[in-house]
Design an enzyme around this catalytic site. Sequence first.
Site, mmCIF file in Angstrom:
data_model
loop_
_atom_site.group_PDB
_atom_site.id
_atom_site.type_symbol
_atom_site.label_atom_id
_atom_site.label_comp_id
_atom_site.label_asym_id
_atom_site.label_seq_id
_atom_site.Cartn_x
_atom_site.Cartn_y
_atom_site.Cartn_z
ATOM 1 N N ASP A 181 9.646 -9.043 9.739
ATOM 2 C CA ASP A 181 8.548 -8.333 9.082
ATOM 3 C C ASP A 181 7.611 -9.362 8.455
ATOM 4 O O ASP A 181 7.798 -9.776 7.313
ATOM 5 C CB ASP A 181 9.088 -7.376 8.027
ATOM 6 C CG ASP A 181 7.983 -6.538 7.388
ATOM 7 O OD1 ASP A 181 6.788 -6.870 7.576
ATOM 8 O OD2 ASP A 181 8.312 -5.564 6.696
ATOM 9 N N HIS A 186 3.306 -10.067 2.048
ATOM 10 C CA HIS A 186 4.532 -10.643 1.489
ATOM 11 C C HIS A 186 4.458 -12.164 1.339
ATOM 12 O O HIS A 186 5.403 -12.769 0.840
ATOM 13 C CB HIS A 186 5.726 -10.264 2.364
ATOM 14 C CG HIS A 186 5.889 -8.795 2.549
ATOM 15 N ND1 HIS A 186 6.107 -7.937 1.489
ATOM 16 C CD2 HIS A 186 5.835 -8.012 3.671
ATOM 17 C CE1 HIS A 186 6.195 -6.701 1.947
ATOM 18 N NE2 HIS A 186 6.025 -6.720 3.252
#
Length: 271
Positions: A181, A186
Amino acid sequence: MSAATALPEAALETGAWAGRHLGERTVSYTQDEAILYALAIGAPVNDLQLVFEDRLRVLPSFGLTLAQWAPDLMANQGAFDNRSVHGSQELLVAKELPRSGELRLNARVGEVWDKGSAAVFNIIVECDYFQATWQIFAPGFGGFGGERGPGKPAAPRGEALGVASVQTQPNQAALYRLLGDKHHIHIDPQAAKRIGQDRPILHGLASLAATTLPLATLAGAHPADIVEFGGRFSGVVFPGDKIEATIWDGGRFEAAVGERAVISEGLAVFS
């Protein structure tokens, strides 16, 4: 149906996703990837069953990283857009994952609920070892005349059994994204600012799985013994935050960072 009451084309397509088969994939992994996963959710280096290949037990939640292709496939096919969020996650464990090997995964869409201004897609991935269900909340895709779906369950009642805490690490999101991911929110501060956050956030699945480590200790179990877990993502976690999970009878829990709720409707059941 008259032109005045016709549904938008996107809404009509939304309802058609219910029950659709998304295909099958065979995915492989190594024991090093399983160890990286354990470290990325905060496993301590002295738990040799999670970080040492000679004694390795693969955490069941590692399977979620192998099945991420299913919701990604729907996004790529236009089922929902970049306003959508990962609302909640469930995992039912049938048996323990091998230290390395291949899994044959079968994916399908379950119910698609109509929340009026938004739709909720239930995406189910199954194999011999687990069944995982993603709930994707998609603003702007409701209003197609479907069932609304179940209401919010009642909050846990009675006296809590205890509180377990886990200290996330500043590099945790950077590690977790290596498992597949790689969304920019992030790792990239500029991407995080575009969603209203002042710095990169931790993956929801990383924070959810991280709570199972201290919850296992509280239950007198090992984290790899989990047979059912899940929760709704109700707030962001930043790498370095301390998560505190309050647990009630039956494995139900709620988690927070300070006064900020981050996981609601949590469930962690160990064998």
